[in-house]
Scaffold this motif. Structure first.
Motif, PDB file in Angstrom:
ATOM      1  N   GLU A  78       0.840  -1.207   0.000  1.00 35.83           N
ATOM      2  CA  GLU A  78       0.000   0.000   0.000  1.00 35.83           C
ATOM      3  C   GLU A  78       0.864   1.242   0.000  1.00 35.83           C
ATOM      4  O   GLU A  78       1.860   1.312   0.714  1.00 35.83           O
ATOM      5  N   ILE A  79       0.467   2.225  -0.801  1.00 37.87           N
ATOM      6  CA  ILE A  79       1.144   3.526  -0.812  1.00 37.87           C
ATOM      7  C   ILE A  79       0.072   4.610  -0.752  1.00 37.87           C
ATOM      8  O   ILE A  79      -0.830   4.638  -1.574  1.00 37.87           O
ATOM      9  N   THR A  80       0.147   5.454   0.264  1.00 38.19           N
ATOM     10  CA  THR A  80      -0.795   6.556   0.423  1.00 38.19           C
ATOM     11  C   THR A  80      -0.154   7.805  -0.158  1.00 38.19           C
ATOM     12  O   THR A  80       1.008   8.095   0.130  1.00 38.19           O
ATOM     13  N   GLY A  88       1.624  10.487  -8.170  1.00 40.69           N
ATOM     14  CA  GLY A  88       1.018   9.359  -8.874  1.00 40.69           C
ATOM     15  C   GLY A  88       2.011   8.655  -9.781  1.00 40.69           C
ATOM     16  O   GLY A  88       2.069   7.419  -9.832  1.00 40.69           O
ATOM     17  N   ALA A  91       4.499   6.711  -7.540  1.00 40.52           N
ATOM     18  CA  ALA A  91       3.877   5.514  -6.956  1.00 40.52           C
ATOM     19  C   ALA A  91       3.687   4.423  -8.004  1.00 40.52           C
ATOM     20  O   ALA A  91       3.967   3.250  -7.749  1.00 40.52           O
ATOM     21  N   LYS A  92       3.237   4.819  -9.175  1.00 42.23           N
ATOM     22  CA  LYS A  92       2.978   3.830 -10.230  1.00 42.23           C
ATOM     23  C   LYS A  92       4.272   3.170 -10.714  1.00 42.23           C
ATOM     24  O   LYS A  92       4.322   1.959 -10.921  1.00 42.23           O
ATOM     25  N   ARG A 100      -2.737   1.972  -4.512  1.00 45.47           N
ATOM     26  CA  ARG A 100      -2.555   3.410  -4.312  1.00 45.47           C
ATOM     27  C   ARG A 100      -3.809   3.974  -3.637  1.00 45.47           C
ATOM     28  O   ARG A 100      -4.910   3.831  -4.137  1.00 45.47           O
TER      29      ARG A 100
END
Length: 122
Positions: A78-80, A88, A91-92, A100
């Motif tokens: 998980e990445i907040t 974005g 994270a991607k 996400r």
């Protein structure tokens, strides 16, 4: 794995990587922006900071995150993050197996702005 990379613009603590991370930008002083990756389980205590990079450009953050082995990056579940395009992209690209999650502050802000716009139109 005690690899620490430091210079004027960044700090990196791969030993602090956990399954749940957060990534956000913040201004510490004089409008200087930093991107900070944190371990959510530590809740601000020792071991929280995974990476701190001067600036918010994805390419700048890539330089430090590339030091994290792919196997370790793929273990993150998980990445907040906030709703900025750069967060974005980061994270991607670097946490591709992680779910996400948009930070609730940003979702609330967006919803309240939409409600305010509707209220003003009436």
């Amino acid at each position: 794995m005690e690899t620490k990379v430091r210079c004027k613009t960044m700090a990196y603590f791969p030993e602090n990587i956990a399954k749940r991370l957060s990534i956000d930008e913040t201004s510490l002083s004089n409008g200087e922006l930093y991107t900070i990756v944190t371990n959510k389980a530590c809740k601000g205590r020792e071991g929280t900071i995974v990476a701190m990079v001067a600036g918010t450009k994805a390419e700048t953050v890539f330089v430090i995150l590339e030091k994290t082995p792919l196997k370790l990056r793929n273990s993150i579940t998980e990445i907040t993050l906030d709703m900025s395009a750069n967060m974005g992209i980061i994270a991607k690209k670097y946490f591709s197996n992680a779910v996400r999650v948009m930070h609730r502050f940003h979702v609330k802000k967006l919803a309240l702005e939409a409600l305010q716009e509707i209220r003003i139109k009436k």
